[in-house]
Design a protein around this motif. Structure first.
Motif, PDB file in Angstrom:
ATOM      1  N   HIS A  26       0.843  -1.203   0.000  1.00  0.00           N
ATOM      2  CA  HIS A  26       0.000   0.000   0.000  1.00  0.00           C
ATOM      3  C   HIS A  26       0.878   1.253   0.000  1.00  0.00           C
ATOM      4  O   HIS A  26       2.071   1.196   0.282  1.00  0.00           O
ATOM      5  CB  HIS A  26      -0.852   0.057   1.270  1.00  0.00           C
ATOM      6  N   HIS A 155      -2.717  -3.303  -3.386  1.00  0.00           N
ATOM      7  CA  HIS A 155      -4.109  -3.104  -2.971  1.00  0.00           C
ATOM      8  C   HIS A 155      -5.001  -2.943  -4.206  1.00  0.00           C
ATOM      9  O   HIS A 155      -6.147  -3.373  -4.224  1.00  0.00           O
ATOM     10  CB  HIS A 155      -4.175  -1.862  -2.075  1.00  0.00           C
ATOM     11  N   CYS A 166      -3.421   2.532  -5.266  1.00  0.00           N
ATOM     12  CA  CYS A 166      -2.698   2.042  -4.100  1.00  0.00           C
ATOM     13  C   CYS A 166      -2.014   0.729  -4.469  1.00  0.00           C
ATOM     14  O   CYS A 166      -2.715  -0.226  -4.757  1.00  0.00           O
ATOM     15  CB  CYS A 166      -3.649   1.835  -2.913  1.00  0.00           C
TER      16      CYS A 166
HETATM   17 ZN   LIG Z   1      -4.171   0.476   0.263  1.00  0.00          ZN
END
Ligand SMILES: [Zn+2]
Length: 335
Positions: A26, A155, A166
């Motif tokens: 992330h 992500h 992300c």
């Molecule tokens: Zn994330």
């Protein structure tokens, strides 16, 4: 390695019976200290196992044996976090909250400035951290997390619609995997940032998907013709593959639309030149995922159009793009 401990209350004790086998990267979109504070604040209802600073410092917030709140997915089709929208076959097939089986690493950075690129120190720390995580998961769970892009993910691959940036398209997955001794292959994440190939989980109305849905309905599926790949279409596609195996190979499968070991055991590899009832089910499944199979349409013959669709699907699904529809390809298509 040197890891600062700062426990976050935002986690479950344990992992609801699951074992972790996927590491999710992330971007914080904020400072290191700010991210650690926020992810430890009960008000955020969010956490990660680790945060890595641009200087290469690492703080652990959640024990590896506990589930962090970082990759929450949804079982509701209309949700942007719906598991079926993931580009990762494991996320789609498991269908449960991805927090159960993932380990999350937040990286200090602002997407608008870095697009996910890491500093040298940060990248080195991430490599060392993943090495540490793999050895701990091996020690605790007896599981070896593979060093590949199905297990070291972003992500954006868990939730492409909700979290497309992300950790960002410049995140150095390939360099990290190489440094860990893994093999770099083309992956699902590419599709998130290029329009070249359709997503294996097209979320908007798609004419190929409609055609497949109509074809399934002509064979008794009774599903909505909405041009969207979802749970009902997946079930119809799997039932069609089961029926195809029964017709082509006399497999005697129960046609329940659920991909399981019995179906996986009887699926055979289809290739250019194959021509039988199972090829129809392959062609329909490719269309159900939004792919064109060429001008000849669903004809039960594995020709150039079908092969092209198989390769395109394999690339987006993170499989070896060999144009052969074997167990892995059918499993991905049906799960
Ligand atoms: Zn994330």
């Amino acid at each position: 390695m040197n890891i600062t401990q700062q426990n976050s209350p935002n986690h479950w004790d344990g992992r609801k019976g699951w074992k972790p086998d996927m590491i999710v990267c992330h971007i914080t979109d904020g400072s290191y200290g700010g991210a650690v504070d926020w992810l430890c604040n009960p008000q955020s209802q969010a956490s990660a196992h680790f945060v890595v600073s641009r200087a290469g410092e690492v703080t652990q917030l959640v024990d590896l044996q506990d589930g962090a709140w970082c990759n929450g997915t949804s079982s509701t089709p209309s949700s942007a976090y719906y598991t079926d929208k993931s580009t990762l076959a494991a996320v789609r097939s498991r269908g449960v909250n991805a927090n159960y089986y993932t380990i999350s690493i937040e990286h200090e950075g602002m997407y608008s400035q870095t697009h996910g690129a890491l500093t040298e120190a940060q990248q080195a720390a991430t490599v060392a951290l993943i090495r540490y995580i793999r050895s701990e998961v091996q020690r605790i769970y007896g599981i070896t997390i593979p060093i590949d892009r199905q297990h070291i993910v972003g992500h954006c691959e868990i939730a492409p619609q909700a979290k497309p940036t992300c950790p960002g398209e410049k995140f150095p997955f390939d360099a990290i995997i190489k440094a860990l001794g893994g093999t770099v292959t083309q992956t699902a994440s590419v599709s998130v940032h290029t329009a070249a190939a359709p997503s294996p989980t097209a979320s908007s109305d798609n004419a190929n998907i409609r055609t497949a849905q109509q074809w399934y309905n002509a064979r008794g599926a009774g599903i909505a013709v909405d041009g969207i790949w979802g749970a009902a279409t997946r079930k119809a596609a799997t039932a069609s593959v089961q029926r195809g195996c029964n017709q082509a190979y006399g497999s005697g499968l129960v046609i329940d639309g659920i991909w399981g070991p019995a179906t996986a055991a009887v699926v055979r590899t289809l290739r250019s030149g194959s021509s039988n009832a199972a090829v129809y089910s392959l062609q329909a499944a490719l269309m159900a995922h939004g792919y064109s199979i060429g001008n000849s349409g669903m004809d039960g013959k594995f020709g150039a159009g079908t092969e092209q669709a198989v390769r395109a699907y394999q690339r987006v699904a993170g499989l070896t793009a060999d144009g052969l529809a074997g167990k892995a390809t059918f499993a991905a298509l049906c799960q």
